[in-house]
Design an enzyme around this catalytic site. Sequence first.
Site, PDB file in Angstrom:
ATOM      1  N   GLY B 282     -30.958 -16.619  20.851  1.00 53.08           N
ATOM      2  CA  GLY B 282     -29.589 -16.194  20.235  1.00 53.08           C
ATOM      3  C   GLY B 282     -29.921 -15.238  18.950  1.00 53.08           C
ATOM      4  CB  SER B 283     -28.013 -14.968  15.907  1.00 57.80           C
ATOM      5  OG  SER B 283     -26.791 -14.678  16.483  1.00 57.80           O
ATOM      6  CB  ALA B 284     -32.946 -17.434  15.357  1.00 55.56           C
ATOM      7  CE1 TYR B 285     -37.102 -13.145  21.068  1.00 56.27           C
ATOM      8  CE2 TYR B 285     -35.721 -11.344  21.449  1.00 56.27           C
ATOM      9  CZ  TYR B 285     -36.914 -11.860  21.650  1.00 56.27           C
ATOM     10  OH  TYR B 285     -37.925 -11.543  22.288  1.00 56.27           O
ATOM     11  CE  LYS B 286     -27.782 -11.126  16.568  1.00 54.20           C
ATOM     12  NZ  LYS B 286     -26.206 -11.682  16.169  1.00 54.20           N
TER      13      LYS B 286
END
Lengths: 408, 574
Positions: B282-286
Site C-alpha cells: 500500500g501507501s508505504a510503497y509510494k
Amino acid sequence: MASRSATVTRPLSRPGRASGHASELRLGHPAVLIAGGACSLVVLGLVMILSASSVTSFANYGSSFLFFKRQLLWTILGMVSFGLFCRIDYRKLRYAGYFLCPITIMLLVAVLVPGVGVVANGSARWLALGPLSFQPSELAKLAIVLLAADVFARKRERMLDSFSHTMVPVVPAILILLALVVLQPDLGTTVLLGTIGMGLLFVAGAPLRHLTPVVLAGVAGTAFAALSADYRRARVLAFMDPWADPLRTGYHTIQSLIAMGSGGWFGVGLGASRQKWMYIPNAHTDFIFAILGEEMGLLGTGVVLGIFCFIAYLGIRTALRAPDRFGMLIASGITIWISAQALVNMGAVTASLPITGVPLPLVSFGGSSLLVMLSAMGILTNVALQGERKMARRRARAGAPGKGRSGR
Amino acid sequence: MRLIATFAILMLAFGGMAVRLVVLQIVESPGYALIASKQRESTRPFPARRGSIYDRNGKSLAISVDLQTVYADPALVTDARREARRLAPLLGTPAASLQRVLEGDPQSRFEYVARQIDPALARRIENLKLAGVFARPEPKRLYPNESVASTILGFVGTDGEGLSGIENQYEGILRGRAGFMTLEQDPSGRPLPQTDFRYEPPVQGRSLYLTIDKDIQNYAEMELENAIARYDANAASAVIMRPSTGEILGMANVPDFDPNRFGDFSQSDFRNRAVTDVYEPGSAYKIVTVAGAIEDDVVSPRSSFVVPDELPFEDRVFHDSHAHDTETMSVTEIIEQSSNVGTIKIGLALGGERLDHYVRRFGFGSATGLDFPGESPGIVLDRDQWSGVTIATTPIGQGIAVTTLQMASAYAALANGGVWVEPKLVSATVDGDGSLKRSSAPATRRVVSGRTARQMTEMLTGVVRRGTGMLARVPGYQVAGKTGTAQKPVAGGGYGNSYVASFAGFAPAADPEIVTIVVLDDPDPIWGGVTAAPVFRAISEYALRRLGIAPTADAQRAAEQMQSEQDLVPEPHD
C-alpha cells in the site's frame, strides 16, 4: 628277565659309563625324538597356557599367573614321571594293568559319589587332591592300554580266532570303565577310551568278523548317547550348523573358528589373541589350539599338527621294532591314544567334529591329563629305546662274520 | 600289516586335519577376520560441540551444553528386570517401560534409556555398574532467552541438526564434525589392550556473531506483542536495521516460539514472517514511485497536480482514503497526505517502463541476499504480464507483494543517500583457532542520487511532522517515514475486509542511524498511521537510546535549518 632289563636301561641312566652303547642316544634316535617331540609340545603348551589363561585367571583370581603356575607344578611332576618311566623297563608293567584297572574303577566310582567328586560345568570328573585336583578318567586310558596289551600279548594270535577269547576279559573291563565315564557324563573321553580299546583289538589281530560288530556297537552306542541327552543333541546340531544359533549352542564353535580364521599364515602375534578376552570360554583347556591358531597362525598349528604326526610315526615305528608283542601293543596303544585324542580335540576346534570336551594332549591346561600322558610317553620312549637296542644287537650279530645266519 | 594299516589311517586323519587347517586359516581367513572385527569393533562417537550464537555484543542467544545420554546394549544386559528396578528411581521412569527398553529387540545392540540428562545423574547411573548400560556425551542446545529472537535463530532437533532459521542456514559452520573412536572390546564392552584403535577427534562447531542487538530485539518483540493485544491483530513483524551497513539490529515476529521446547508449538509459529511472508504494502510503497519520478526529473517535490478524491481508470475507480474536494497538491503534499490519486498521476507521468525499473532497483521482486531459509522474493509482475490497470495499482503498492525486510531495505536506501545495501544478520564467525572472521562487506547498488534521496527524506519528514505519520514522532529526534494501510487480497482475486497496517521510516532524518518498519496484520483500527506508527515510535526511540545516538538538542531548529537549505517555504508546525 629282570637282570636283562637292568642292563638295557643302564645306558640311559648312566650313558657316560655305558661306552658300548654310546651311540644309542644320538640325536636321531627314536627315543630322543619322542622325548623331544613330547617336550616341545609341553613347552609350547606352557607358553600358550600362560597366554590363554592370563585373562580368565586375572578376572577370577586377580593374578594372571595362577593357572600357569599350577600347570608348571604339574609339568614338573609329569617330567619326573616321564623320566621314571623312561628308565623302568616297560616289561615290569605287564601286571600293572591288573592293578590299575580296579584302582581306576574305584576312583571313577568315587567321582560319582556326591560330595566326593568335584562337579564343574555339569559333570563330575575330578577328585580333589589338596590344592590340586585329579581326573581319574585320564588314568583309565593308561589302564586300558596296559591291561589290553598284556592280555593280548599272552593270547596267541590263533586264540583270537575265538570270539570269546578275543573279547574276554578285555572288553568287559573296558565296558565297565566306559560306563563309569559316560555317567560323569563325559562322552568325549568315553569315545576316546572305546577307540583305544578297538584300536588295540585291531592291532592285536582280532579277526575283522569279530571286530566289525564291536565297531558297529560302538558307533551305535555313541550315536544313542549323543542323541539321548538334550545338551549333546544341541552340540551335534550346533556342529551341523553353528550359525543356526550363533549366540548360544553355536557360540563356542563360531568363536573358535573366528580365532583360527583370524590367525592367517603367521597369526596375530604371541600373546596378542583377542579371542582369549572372554570370547572363547575354556581358552586354556579344550580350546587352546584355537588360541594357538590365532596367535601363531597356520605356522603354529602346522608345527603342532606336525609334531603329533611325527610322534604317531615314531610310535608306529616303535611298535614295529618293539622287542616283543607286549611292547608292540603298548606302543601302538599309546600311539593310537595320543593321536586320536589330538585329532578329536583339533576336530572340535576346527568344527570338523562335534565339541566333546577333550583336551589337546600335552598342550592343554590340565594336570592329570598331562601327568598321565607324560607317563605314557615315558613308557613309549622306553619301548623305543629297547627296540632300537634289540635291532642294534641284531644288526651287530648280522654284521659279525659268520654269524649273519646263525643269528636267526 | 595291522600296524601299517593303523599308521595309514592315522596319517590320513592327520592329512585331513592339515587340509582343514589350510582351508580354515588361509582360504577362509579373510571371512573370519571380518566377522572377528565386526564382533569386537565398536565405534564410539564423540559429538562435536555445536557453535554458539551470540548477538552483536556477545550476549548468548544459543549455546550447547554437554549432557549425557544413557543407552543400553540389550545383548549385554544380564537381568533386565533387576536393572530396570534400580534405574527407575534415578530416572523417574516406570520400571516396566525401562525393562522393555533393556530387553530390547534381539537384533538391536543399541537402545536409548534416557537422552540428554544431567552428567551428575549419568555418573550415578554408571556407578551402579549395570551390565549393558552405558552413558556417552550428547550435547543439548539451549536458548537462554527462550523466545527472544526465536524466529531468527530457529531451532535444533534432538539429533543436533539445525531445522530452521539461522541454525539451519549456518548448519555447516555451527555443527562441526563428530569424531569417533573405533576400538576392540571384549564381550562385556571393555576395551581390549594391545589392540589398534582409530581416533578421529571431533571438529568443534564454530560460533556466530549476529548483527542483532538482543535488547532491541527483545524490546521490539514486546512492543509487537502489546500491539497485537491492543489492536487485536493476527500477527506483526518489525525490522530495525542500520542503513549504512545493512546490519539488522532487530527482526521481530509475533507469534514466535520457545526453541527450547519447539515441539509444543505449531509450524506457523516458527516462521520468520519478516522474510518469509509477503503482503501488499500500500501507501508505504509510494516512495518508489515518487523517488523514481524525482530521479528522472519527471516531477520535483514542488510540482503540482490537480487531485480529485477519486480517479476512474480502466475498469476501476481509485479513491483517496478520505473524501476531499478536488484540489491542487504538490508532490510533497501528495506524500504527506498519502493521496492515492496524486500518486497514480505521478506514476502515470513516470510511465510503466521506468516505474518497473525503479521497483526492481529498490530490490522488490528478488530475494534480498540475506539467503534466510524460506526467504520470499516477493511478487512483482514482469512488464509483459502487466494488465491495463497495473500502471495505476503499482504506484500505490497494490498488485504487488513484498516482504517486511524488502521494505526496510528500500527505506534504508533512501536513508543511505540513495544506495541500497544488502541486509545481513551475521556479523562474524569464530574460526577454529578462535579468531574472529568478519563477514564480507555487503553488496551495494545506487538506486537514486543523493539529491533525490535528500528530497525524499525531506518529504518523509513532513509526513511525520504534519502528515499521516504524526504518531511516529520520536521526542528529540527528527523522523522521516511513511504510513501504509492496504487491503489484503483474498484468495481467488479481489480484496476483502481486512487490512495490513504499516509504518516505515528512519531517524535521525539528517543523518539516519536506524531504519525501522512495523507491519501489523489485520489490526483494528486499520490505519497504519494510527496503529503501526506508535509502535514504530516506541521501537525507534528505544533503539536510538540503546545505540547511544545523541538526540538533536533542538530537533525543531535542525529541521527548519534543513528546510531552509532546501529552499522550502517553512510551514507551521502540525
